[in-house]
Design a protein around this motif. Structure first.
Motif, PDB file in Angstrom:
ATOM      1  N   THR A 149      11.848   3.292 -23.874  1.00  0.00           N
ATOM      2  CA  THR A 149      13.098   3.221 -23.124  1.00  0.00           C
ATOM      3  C   THR A 149      13.611   4.608 -22.787  1.00  0.00           C
ATOM      4  O   THR A 149      14.030   4.887 -21.663  1.00  0.00           O
ATOM      5  CB  THR A 149      14.153   2.457 -23.940  1.00  0.00           C
ATOM      6  N   ASN A 150      13.576   5.491 -23.766  1.00  0.00           N
ATOM      7  CA  ASN A 150      14.094   6.844 -23.550  1.00  0.00           C
ATOM      8  C   ASN A 150      13.295   7.609 -22.502  1.00  0.00           C
ATOM      9  O   ASN A 150      13.840   8.430 -21.767  1.00  0.00           O
ATOM     10  CB  ASN A 150      14.082   7.615 -24.866  1.00  0.00           C
ATOM     11  N   ALA A 151      11.985   7.318 -22.418  1.00  0.00           N
ATOM     12  CA  ALA A 151      11.117   8.039 -21.490  1.00  0.00           C
ATOM     13  C   ALA A 151      11.137   7.463 -20.078  1.00  0.00           C
ATOM     14  O   ALA A 151      10.656   8.094 -19.141  1.00  0.00           O
ATOM     15  CB  ALA A 151       9.682   8.042 -22.011  1.00  0.00           C
ATOM     16  N   ASN A 152      11.705   6.262 -19.936  1.00  0.00           N
ATOM     17  CA  ASN A 152      11.734   5.583 -18.641  1.00  0.00           C
ATOM     18  C   ASN A 152      13.172   5.559 -18.134  1.00  0.00           C
ATOM     19  O   ASN A 152      14.037   4.908 -18.718  1.00  0.00           O
ATOM     20  CB  ASN A 152      11.179   4.165 -18.797  1.00  0.00           C
ATOM     21  N   ALA A 153      13.428   6.254 -17.051  1.00  0.00           N
ATOM     22  CA  ALA A 153      14.800   6.390 -16.552  1.00  0.00           C
ATOM     23  C   ALA A 153      15.428   5.041 -16.238  1.00  0.00           C
ATOM     24  O   ALA A 153      16.607   4.806 -16.542  1.00  0.00           O
ATOM     25  CB  ALA A 153      14.821   7.293 -15.325  1.00  0.00           C
ATOM     26  N   ASP A 154      14.656   4.140 -15.654  1.00  0.00           N
ATOM     27  CA  ASP A 154      15.199   2.827 -15.311  1.00  0.00           C
ATOM     28  C   ASP A 154      15.547   2.034 -16.573  1.00  0.00           C
ATOM     29  O   ASP A 154      16.597   1.381 -16.642  1.00  0.00           O
ATOM     30  CB  ASP A 154      14.202   2.038 -14.463  1.00  0.00           C
ATOM     31  N   TYR A 155      14.651   2.059 -17.558  1.00  0.00           N
ATOM     32  CA  TYR A 155      14.913   1.359 -18.811  1.00  0.00           C
ATOM     33  C   TYR A 155      16.151   1.917 -19.506  1.00  0.00           C
ATOM     34  O   TYR A 155      17.020   1.175 -19.967  1.00  0.00           O
ATOM     35  CB  TYR A 155      13.712   1.482 -19.753  1.00  0.00           C
ATOM     36  N   SER A 177      18.024  -4.620 -25.035  1.00  0.00           N
ATOM     37  CA  SER A 177      16.667  -4.153 -24.757  1.00  0.00           C
ATOM     38  C   SER A 177      16.493  -4.167 -23.249  1.00  0.00           C
ATOM     39  O   SER A 177      17.103  -4.992 -22.562  1.00  0.00           O
ATOM     40  CB  SER A 177      15.641  -5.085 -25.411  1.00  0.00           C
ATOM     41  N   PRO A 178      15.689  -3.274 -22.694  1.00  0.00           N
ATOM     42  CA  PRO A 178      15.455  -3.306 -21.250  1.00  0.00           C
ATOM     43  C   PRO A 178      14.521  -4.434 -20.830  1.00  0.00           C
ATOM     44  O   PRO A 178      14.425  -4.744 -19.644  1.00  0.00           O
ATOM     45  CB  PRO A 178      14.826  -1.941 -20.965  1.00  0.00           C
TER      46      PRO A 178
END
Length: 282
Positions: A39-45, A140-141
Motif C-alpha cells: 500500500t505504501n509503495a502504490n500511490a493509488d492504494y 485495506s485498498p
C-alpha cells in the motif's frame, strides 16, 4: 491444527508497527497509522487508505506517526498461523489509532473492504487485551477478511504509548478474533451473532471467575440455546479454548495495566490518554 481462513491480503497487517520503543517515556503519541509496504509503495492504494482515514478520523495525517510493515516481517510469524510466505507485493492492510478520541473504545471498519470481522469483534478482542479507550479505524485498498488486523492495531497502541503488550495477551486476543472468524465461516451464523455470543460468555466467565474448560463449554451451550444460535460442537470447543486462554492471562494483563498507569501518571499536562486502559472486559 485449525484450518486457516486467512487470505493473502489480511495477513498484511499482522506485524504492522513491530519496531517499537519499549519502556516508560512519559510521552503519548496520540495518532498512529500503519501501512502495508504494498500500500505504501502504490500511490493509488495509499491514497485510497488515506482517503478513508481522512473522511472517518478527521485528523491531520501529516502529523501522525506512521509505520510500514514489510513482507519479511509478516513472514516471521505467518508460518505459525497459515504456513504461508508472502511477497512484497502482497502486504496491503492498514489501521489508524487515535488516542485523542478516548472517551470510550470505538472501532470504525471499512465494510466495503473488510468483509468478515466487524467492529464489535475488534472491540471484544481489544477489551480482552485490556484496551478500552481510543478510536480505531481499519481498512485495506483491496478486499480483506480483517482477521489479522488486530495484531497491527495492538502494535499501534504500543507505538502510541511506548509500552509493549505482553505476547501472551496478544496471542489470546488474536486467537479470539481467528476463532470468531472461523465460527462465522463454519456455521450458519452472522458475525454479529458470534460477537454477541462471545461477549455474553466472557461476561459470565469473568463474573463467576470460571477457568475450567468444560464449564466454559457449558456456558457457551447455554447461551446458544437462549439466543437460538446453532454452531457446531467443534466451534463451541474452539470458542471455549479462546475464552479460557483470555482468562488464563489475567496476571499478564494486570501487570501490563500497571505499566500503562505508570506512563499515564508521568505524562505531564496532557489528558490525551486519560482512562486509556480501564480493564479486561470493559
Amino acid at each position: 491444527m485449525r484450518k486457516s481462513t486467512i487470505g493473502i491480503v489480511i495477513l498484511s497487517i499482522i506485524l504492522v508497527g513491530m519496531i517499537i520503543p519499549i519502556g516508560f517515556s512519559g510521552q503519548i503519541d496520540p495518532v498512529v497509522i500503519t501501512y502495508g509496504e504494498t500500500t505504501n509503495a502504490n500511490a493509488d492504494y495509499k491514497n485510497t487508505v488515506d482517503a478513508f482515514f481522512k473522511n472517518q478520523a478527521n485528523v491531520d495525517l501529516a502529523s501522525a506517526n506512521t509505520k510500514i510493515i514489510s513482507a519479511s516481517e509478516v513472514n516471521k510469524i505467518s508460518s505459525s498461523i497459515t504456513g504461508k510466505t508472502y511477497g512484497s507485493n502482497q502486504i496491503f492492510s492498514s489501521a489508524l489509532v487515535d488516542l485523542n478520541d478516548n472517551a470510550k473504545l470505538q472501532v470504525s471498519v471499512d465494510k466495503s473492504k473488510i468483509t468478515t470481522i466487524t467492529g464489535d469483534m475488534y472491540l471484544s478482542a481489544l477489551k480482552s487485551a485490556g484496551i478500552t479507550s481510543g478510536h480505531v479505524y481499519v481498512t485495506s485498498p483491496v478486499t480483506a477478511t480483517g482477521e489479522s488486523a488486530l495484531a497491527g492495531i495492538m502494535n499501534s497502541y504500543e507505538v502510541a504509548t511506548s509500552v509493549e503488550i505482553p505476547d501472551t495477551v496478544k496471542e489470546a486476543a488474536n486467537n479470539e478474533i481467528y476463532t470468531q472468524a472461523e465460527v462465522v465461516e463454519n456455521s450458519n451464523v452472522t458475525s454479529e451473532e458470534v460477537s454477541k455470543l462471545v461477549d455474553d460468555v466472557k461476561e459470565t466467565v469473568k463474573e463467576e471467575n470460571i477457568t475450567d474448560h468444560q464449564t466454559i463449554v457449558n456456558v457457551i451451550n447455554n447461551y446458544t440455546i437462549v439466543n437460538n444460535i446453532n454452531i457446531t460442537n467443534s466451534d463451541v470447543e474452539n470458542l471455549a479454548t479462546a475464552i479460557e486462554q483470555v482468562q488464563n492471562v489475567q496476571g499478564d494483563i494486570n501487570n501490563y495495566e500497571s505499566q500503562i498507569s505508570d506512563v499515564l501518571n508521568n505524562t505531564n499536562g496532557t489528558d490525551t490518554s486519560k482512562g486509556l486502559f480501564d480493564g479486561l472486559f470493559g
